[in-house]
Write a protein that holds these residues in place. Sequence first.
Motif, PDB file in Angstrom:
ATOM      1  N   GLU A 176       2.072  14.659 -14.505  1.00  0.00           N
ATOM      2  CA  GLU A 176       2.993  14.171 -15.525  1.00  0.00           C
ATOM      3  C   GLU A 176       2.942  12.651 -15.474  1.00  0.00           C
ATOM      4  O   GLU A 176       2.685  12.068 -14.415  1.00  0.00           O
ATOM      5  CB  GLU A 176       4.415  14.678 -15.274  1.00  0.00           C
ATOM      6  N   ILE A 177       3.159  12.009 -16.593  1.00  0.00           N
ATOM      7  CA  ILE A 177       3.053  10.554 -16.668  1.00  0.00           C
ATOM      8  C   ILE A 177       4.429   9.925 -16.468  1.00  0.00           C
ATOM      9  O   ILE A 177       5.354  10.176 -17.243  1.00  0.00           O
ATOM     10  CB  ILE A 177       2.447  10.119 -18.006  1.00  0.00           C
ATOM     11  N   PRO A 178       4.591   9.117 -15.418  1.00  0.00           N
ATOM     12  CA  PRO A 178       5.897   8.524 -15.119  1.00  0.00           C
ATOM     13  C   PRO A 178       6.130   7.224 -15.886  1.00  0.00           C
ATOM     14  O   PRO A 178       5.190   6.620 -16.415  1.00  0.00           O
ATOM     15  CB  PRO A 178       5.796   8.239 -13.614  1.00  0.00           C
ATOM     16  N   ASN A 179       7.370   6.797 -15.910  1.00  0.00           N
ATOM     17  CA  ASN A 179       7.721   5.495 -16.461  1.00  0.00           C
ATOM     18  C   ASN A 179       8.288   4.648 -15.317  1.00  0.00           C
ATOM     19  O   ASN A 179       9.452   4.767 -14.952  1.00  0.00           O
ATOM     20  CB  ASN A 179       8.762   5.648 -17.575  1.00  0.00           C
ATOM     21  N   PHE A 180       7.421   3.801 -14.751  1.00  0.00           N
ATOM     22  CA  PHE A 180       7.823   2.944 -13.643  1.00  0.00           C
ATOM     23  C   PHE A 180       7.985   1.487 -14.088  1.00  0.00           C
ATOM     24  O   PHE A 180       8.018   0.578 -13.250  1.00  0.00           O
ATOM     25  CB  PHE A 180       6.786   3.005 -12.516  1.00  0.00           C
ATOM     26  N   LYS A 181       8.077   1.277 -15.392  1.00  0.00           N
ATOM     27  CA  LYS A 181       8.094  -0.089 -15.920  1.00  0.00           C
ATOM     28  C   LYS A 181       9.237  -0.915 -15.344  1.00  0.00           C
ATOM     29  O   LYS A 181       9.031  -2.040 -14.857  1.00  0.00           O
ATOM     30  CB  LYS A 181       8.192  -0.051 -17.447  1.00  0.00           C
ATOM     31  N   LEU A 182      10.450  -0.388 -15.376  1.00  0.00           N
ATOM     32  CA  LEU A 182      11.619  -1.129 -14.880  1.00  0.00           C
ATOM     33  C   LEU A 182      11.535  -1.295 -13.365  1.00  0.00           C
ATOM     34  O   LEU A 182      11.829  -2.379 -12.839  1.00  0.00           O
ATOM     35  CB  LEU A 182      12.900  -0.391 -15.262  1.00  0.00           C
ATOM     36  N   LEU A 183      11.105  -0.249 -12.675  1.00  0.00           N
ATOM     37  CA  LEU A 183      10.984  -0.307 -11.220  1.00  0.00           C
ATOM     38  C   LEU A 183       9.970  -1.372 -10.806  1.00  0.00           C
ATOM     39  O   LEU A 183      10.178  -2.111  -9.829  1.00  0.00           O
ATOM     40  CB  LEU A 183      10.569   1.063 -10.683  1.00  0.00           C
ATOM     41  N   ALA A 184       8.869  -1.465 -11.560  1.00  0.00           N
ATOM     42  CA  ALA A 184       7.804  -2.413 -11.223  1.00  0.00           C
ATOM     43  C   ALA A 184       8.191  -3.855 -11.526  1.00  0.00           C
ATOM     44  O   ALA A 184       7.555  -4.783 -11.020  1.00  0.00           O
ATOM     45  CB  ALA A 184       6.527  -2.046 -11.978  1.00  0.00           C
ATOM     46  N   LYS A 185       9.219  -4.080 -12.339  1.00  0.00           N
ATOM     47  CA  LYS A 185       9.703  -5.435 -12.580  1.00  0.00           C
ATOM     48  C   LYS A 185      10.508  -5.953 -11.398  1.00  0.00           C
ATOM     49  O   LYS A 185      10.567  -7.157 -11.144  1.00  0.00           O
ATOM     50  CB  LYS A 185      10.565  -5.470 -13.852  1.00  0.00           C
ATOM     51  N   LYS A 186      11.129  -5.046 -10.686  1.00  0.00           N
ATOM     52  CA  LYS A 186      11.970  -5.408  -9.533  1.00  0.00           C
ATOM     53  C   LYS A 186      11.184  -5.382  -8.226  1.00  0.00           C
ATOM     54  O   LYS A 186      11.455  -6.156  -7.310  1.00  0.00           O
ATOM     55  CB  LYS A 186      13.157  -4.442  -9.456  1.00  0.00           C
ATOM     56  N   HIS A 187      10.196  -4.470  -8.119  1.00  0.00           N
ATOM     57  CA  HIS A 187       9.425  -4.280  -6.894  1.00  0.00           C
ATOM     58  C   HIS A 187       7.934  -4.258  -7.212  1.00  0.00           C
ATOM     59  O   HIS A 187       7.537  -4.188  -8.377  1.00  0.00           O
ATOM     60  CB  HIS A 187       9.805  -2.957  -6.220  1.00  0.00           C
ATOM     61  N   GLU A 188       7.123  -4.300  -6.159  1.00  0.00           N
ATOM     62  CA  GLU A 188       5.696  -4.036  -6.347  1.00  0.00           C
ATOM     63  C   GLU A 188       5.497  -2.537  -6.164  1.00  0.00           C
ATOM     64  O   GLU A 188       5.864  -1.978  -5.120  1.00  0.00           O
ATOM     65  CB  GLU A 188       4.836  -4.802  -5.344  1.00  0.00           C
ATOM     66  N   VAL A 189       4.924  -1.894  -7.163  1.00  0.00           N
ATOM     67  CA  VAL A 189       4.756  -0.438  -7.138  1.00  0.00           C
ATOM     68  C   VAL A 189       3.270  -0.090  -7.144  1.00  0.00           C
ATOM     69  O   VAL A 189       2.504  -0.622  -7.952  1.00  0.00           O
ATOM     70  CB  VAL A 189       5.456   0.227  -8.345  1.00  0.00           C
ATOM     71  N   ILE A 190       2.897   0.797  -6.230  1.00  0.00           N
ATOM     72  CA  ILE A 190       1.524   1.302  -6.163  1.00  0.00           C
ATOM     73  C   ILE A 190       1.576   2.822  -6.235  1.00  0.00           C
ATOM     74  O   ILE A 190       2.358   3.459  -5.520  1.00  0.00           O
ATOM     75  CB  ILE A 190       0.823   0.864  -4.861  1.00  0.00           C
ATOM     76  N   SER A 191       0.766   3.405  -7.094  1.00  0.00           N
ATOM     77  CA  SER A 191       0.697   4.862  -7.213  1.00  0.00           C
ATOM     78  C   SER A 191      -0.617   5.357  -6.620  1.00  0.00           C
ATOM     79  O   SER A 191      -1.687   4.847  -6.964  1.00  0.00           O
ATOM     80  CB  SER A 191       0.788   5.289  -8.681  1.00  0.00           C
ATOM     81  N   ILE A 192      -0.528   6.327  -5.724  1.00  0.00           N
ATOM     82  CA  ILE A 192      -1.714   6.951  -5.153  1.00  0.00           C
ATOM     83  C   ILE A 192      -1.800   8.372  -5.707  1.00  0.00           C
ATOM     84  O   ILE A 192      -0.941   9.213  -5.426  1.00  0.00           O
ATOM     85  CB  ILE A 192      -1.665   6.962  -3.620  1.00  0.00           C
ATOM     86  N   ILE A 193      -2.819   8.584  -6.543  1.00  0.00           N
ATOM     87  CA  ILE A 193      -3.006   9.878  -7.196  1.00  0.00           C
ATOM     88  C   ILE A 193      -3.833  10.761  -6.271  1.00  0.00           C
ATOM     89  O   ILE A 193      -4.984  10.463  -5.980  1.00  0.00           O
ATOM     90  CB  ILE A 193      -3.735   9.703  -8.541  1.00  0.00           C
ATOM     91  N   VAL A 194      -3.239  11.845  -5.792  1.00  0.00           N
ATOM     92  CA  VAL A 194      -3.916  12.749  -4.859  1.00  0.00           C
ATOM     93  C   VAL A 194      -4.363  13.988  -5.627  1.00  0.00           C
ATOM     94  O   VAL A 194      -3.541  14.710  -6.179  1.00  0.00           O
ATOM     95  CB  VAL A 194      -2.992  13.136  -3.692  1.00  0.00           C
ATOM     96  N   ARG A 195      -5.667  14.223  -5.646  1.00  0.00           N
ATOM     97  CA  ARG A 195      -6.218  15.329  -6.431  1.00  0.00           C
ATOM     98  C   ARG A 195      -7.256  16.119  -5.631  1.00  0.00           C
ATOM     99  O   ARG A 195      -7.776  15.648  -4.612  1.00  0.00           O
ATOM    100  CB  ARG A 195      -6.892  14.794  -7.690  1.00  0.00           C
ATOM    101  N   ASP A 196      -7.567  17.302  -6.151  1.00  0.00           N
ATOM    102  CA  ASP A 196      -8.665  18.114  -5.645  1.00  0.00           C
ATOM    103  C   ASP A 196      -9.678  18.256  -6.780  1.00  0.00           C
ATOM    104  O   ASP A 196      -9.290  18.428  -7.949  1.00  0.00           O
ATOM    105  CB  ASP A 196      -8.163  19.491  -5.204  1.00  0.00           C
ATOM    106  N   THR A 197     -10.949  18.201  -6.470  1.00  0.00           N
ATOM    107  CA  THR A 197     -11.975  18.225  -7.510  1.00  0.00           C
ATOM    108  C   THR A 197     -11.938  19.514  -8.328  1.00  0.00           C
ATOM    109  O   THR A 197     -12.253  19.509  -9.525  1.00  0.00           O
ATOM    110  CB  THR A 197     -13.381  18.057  -6.913  1.00  0.00           C
ATOM    111  N   LEU A 198     -11.516  20.620  -7.712  1.00  0.00           N
ATOM    112  CA  LEU A 198     -11.505  21.895  -8.437  1.00  0.00           C
ATOM    113  C   LEU A 198     -10.487  21.930  -9.567  1.00  0.00           C
ATOM    114  O   LEU A 198     -10.669  22.653 -10.542  1.00  0.00           O
ATOM    115  CB  LEU A 198     -11.231  23.050  -7.471  1.00  0.00           C
ATOM    116  N   GLU A 199      -9.403  21.168  -9.441  1.00  0.00           N
ATOM    117  CA  GLU A 199      -8.397  21.201 -10.508  1.00  0.00           C
ATOM    118  C   GLU A 199      -8.776  20.285 -11.661  1.00  0.00           C
ATOM    119  O   GLU A 199      -8.212  20.386 -12.747  1.00  0.00           O
ATOM    120  CB  GLU A 199      -7.021  20.828  -9.958  1.00  0.00           C
ATOM    121  N   GLU A 200      -9.730  19.402 -11.447  1.00  0.00           N
ATOM    122  CA  GLU A 200     -10.221  18.560 -12.530  1.00  0.00           C
ATOM    123  C   GLU A 200     -11.455  19.164 -13.194  1.00  0.00           C
ATOM    124  O   GLU A 200     -11.654  18.998 -14.393  1.00  0.00           O
ATOM    125  CB  GLU A 200     -10.553  17.165 -11.996  1.00  0.00           C
TER     126      GLU A 200
END
Length: 273
Positions: A176-200
């Motif tokens: 799902e696509i998040p909305n971190f816009k406001l959070l990223a204005k106050k903090h430094e935000v890094i997203s780590i996308i964890v996936r398995d090749t079979l689901e892609e």
Amino acid sequence: MQKILVRARRQVFSEMVGNNPSIFQGEGYDFIELREYMPGDDIRHIDWNITAKMQKPFIKIFREERELNVVLVSILNGSVHFGSKKFKQDSIADISALLSFSTLKNGDLLSSYIFTDEMISNTKPSKKLHQIQKNVSDILDFDAINKKVDFKVVADTLYKRLKRKSLIIIMGDFFEIPNFKLLAKKHEVISIIVRDTLEENPPQMGFASLVDPESGATLEGDFNASSVKAYAKKVKMHDHNLYETFRKDQVRFTKIYTHSQESVELRRLFEGR
């Protein structure tokens, strides 16, 4: 769990960071100004946008902070209970252990959260090693089956609870696509996308029944070449929109697969490769 902790500790204190103080090197700094690049400057601080506009290299100048506040956030909805080599949930635990040891090695403060569509648990900022074991244990022991994610709850809760500017690292599969816009204005935000090749890129399975680990719904159908190709195309389009949202909201991100070497991918991320 002990294998995860031992492996992560060994990588952080020897192989992973070598002579560097932390994989977060350069993250505990406040941006002050831009100036022209001079021989000997760290090329990782080059501002490529300004460099392209001015047609000569400019770098960002930082003021060092005394202490960095690192917040690890694990999103454990049902879909992390999946993996061909190992579950995504286990990969999140591995990544969390690596980041935790690196944080404490650098003398920074560490806190952690677990979310689904609500806040499941959190720990207060600390520099104690036992916090790493508790966090990894909480991730591995959590029953993610039939749990949903609500990124609005995640963003709103962190925005309200974190008063001091922090480095927030959010780990999940991000279907799902998040909305971190406001959070990223106050903090430094890094997203780590964890996936398995079979689901892609799932294999052709013919007629089959699949159970959604998040909703519990059963999906039956003919998973032939055409349907599998259409599904892979949808995932690719979703990820394109996800990446564009992150870039627009100024959220740094990377993708780590369950078969990847997490330490290598994390170094690439934090060294700006």
